[in-house]
Design an enzyme around this catalytic site. Structure first.
Site: not given
Ligand code: URA
Length: 447
Positions: A82, A161, A168, A183, A187
């Site tokens: 990621h 999320d 947010r 967050s 995932k």
């Molecule tokens: N990428 C994400 O998936 N979440 C965040 O809060 C910031 C970047």
């Protein structure tokens, strides 16, 4: 339990329990905790932070709000990478077929671009017919047949999320290290992984401009991943200048196709090979039931040499074709770039100066690409898949006045002048050849 008491605790700087966290997250998703209370909680976290154990509990609650991909019956090490996001950052599209060619399984859940940073899902949208709105069951099938899969986040994966991110975004609480960590990791952990490599970007084109913040985020995510049984390593890498030459969706896909055949800008190839080497190392440590250790140059080179064979012999490119086919795209697009979206207006940017390129700012290039139509300022904005920039001169290259430094692509001719000005504002020239920037700043293998 009452939401107001939990908010008050966080407002006053106290830690909240695992049960309280789960109560808030579940209540918000069910509609029992309204957005205004959740927004207030998020602002309290933004100001007072969270202890690592609280962030782990938040990640667990967000993960539990959706499905975790069931990996039973799928052979091989399940691993993903990621990136926290950057400009021209397209390594996922090269790494996934490469890892699959090596026999690893990569069940990637990817995102769309926002602001000056690009997203894998947008890049893939430029391949005619290719679908990333697929189900968890499709992911399982692709892992069995191809070895990797790329899906967009949907209501099956960490739905909490998705709700929280929108909130947010609207309440100026995105830039909080625990909220970002929870967050991202909720995932990634939904992918049912054995191992995870995090590419945490720092520099002008990154989310985390300050290297110390990047380090804090990296350490926290490594701790979360390892505490949940996923072998997690983070590399902190530079994002002061765009990676590779292309910025913009179809243009980046085209660059990935040439990279899969072994030809691309040295910085893109080098970072991809380093990331691939780390993924192979994490995978080996999982198979050998050891901990991934920091690699010396000799070991890193051994991995890179082994990985290069999969590019040289065409195995990685073949996997890319299989993937396009499995996700309903037209594989011919990988052989004939004229099948990708093409821009009506193409304009070179000529250098007003002579010398060496000292700085080519990632943020300026990213913003210029958004002006051309390649990115979005709000999640609901439409983008132009053909738009973007191809960089001709990279930092360290000599340039003469009147020579092209980059080429702009767009379907909106009125954007060209502004994009050109912005792109040039990010260039600094020097008389002498500048020192090469470091690609990898730091490696975090455990916390
Ligand atoms: N990428 C994400 O998936 N979440 C965040 O809060 C910031 C970047």
């Amino acid at each position: 339990m009452r939401a107001i008491d939990i908010i008050r605790k966080k407002r006053d700087g106290e830690a909240i329990s695992k049960e309280e966290t789960a109560f808030l997250i579940n209540g918000h998703l069910k509609g029992d905790v309204p957005d205004y209370q959740m927004a207030s909680f998020l602002m309290a976290v933004y100001h007072n932070g969270m202890a690592d154990e609280e962030t782990i509990a938040l990640t667990e609650a967000m993960l539990a709000s959706g499905r975790k991909i069931d990996m039973s019956g799928i052979q091989g090490v399940k691993i993903d990478k990621h990136s926290t996001g950057g400009v021209g950052d397209k390594t996922s599209l090269i790494l996934a077929p490469l890892m699959a060619a090596m026999g690893l399984k990569m069940p990637m859940v990817a995102g769309r671009g926002l602001g000056h940073t690009g997203g894998t899902i947008d890049k893939l949208a430029s391949i005619p017919g290719l679908r990333t709105s697929i189900s968890v069951d499709d992911v399982r099938e692709n892992l069995k047949t191809v070895g990797f899969s790329i899906m967009g986040q949907n209501s099956e994966i960490a739905p909490s999320d998705k709700r929280l991110y929108a909130l947010r975004d609207a309440t100026a609480t995105v830039e909080s290290i625990p909220l970002i960590a929870a967050s991202i990791m909720s995932k990634k952990l939904a992918e049912g992984l054995d191992g995870l490599l995090l590419d945490v970007k720092t520099g002008s084109g990154a989310f985390m401009k300050d290297p110390e913040d990047a380090k804090k985020l990296a350490r926290l995510m490594v701790k979360i991943g390892n505490s949940m049984g996923v072998k997690t390593v983070a590399l902190i890498t530079g994002m002061d200048t765009p990676l590779g030459r292309a910025v913009g969706n179809a243009l980046e896909v085209k660059e990935c196709v040439t990279a899969l055949k072994g030809r691309c800008a040295p910085d893109l190839m080098e970072l991809t090979m380093v990331l691939a080497a780390w993924m192979a190392h994490i995978s080996d440590s999982i198979s050998e039931e050891t901990e991934p250790q920091k690699m010396n140059e000799t070991l890193l080179k051994r991995y890179k040499d082994e990985i290069w064979d999969y590019i040289e012999h065409g195995d990685a490119f073949k996997k890319f074709i299989e993937f396009i086919d499995a996700q309903h795209g037209n594989p011919d697009a990988a052989f004939d770039p004229s099948l990708l979206p093409r821009a009506e207006h193409i304009m070179p940017i000529l250098s007003p100066w002579s010398g060496f390129i000292k700085r080519l700012d990632a943020y300026a290039a990213g913003q210029a690409s958004v002006i051309l139509g390649a990115g979005r300022n709000r999640m609901e904005d439409e983008i132009d898949l053909a738009a973007g920039i191809v960089i001709g001169k990279k930092p360290g290259d000599p340039v003469a006045a009147g020579e092209p430094v980059a080429t702009l692509y767009t379907n909106d001719a009125s954007s060209l002048g502004k994009a050109e000005k912005l792109f040039l504002s990010g260039i600094e020239i020097s008389d002498r050849e500048p020192a090469k920037a470091r690609l990898v700043h730091e490696v975090i293998t455990h916390v």
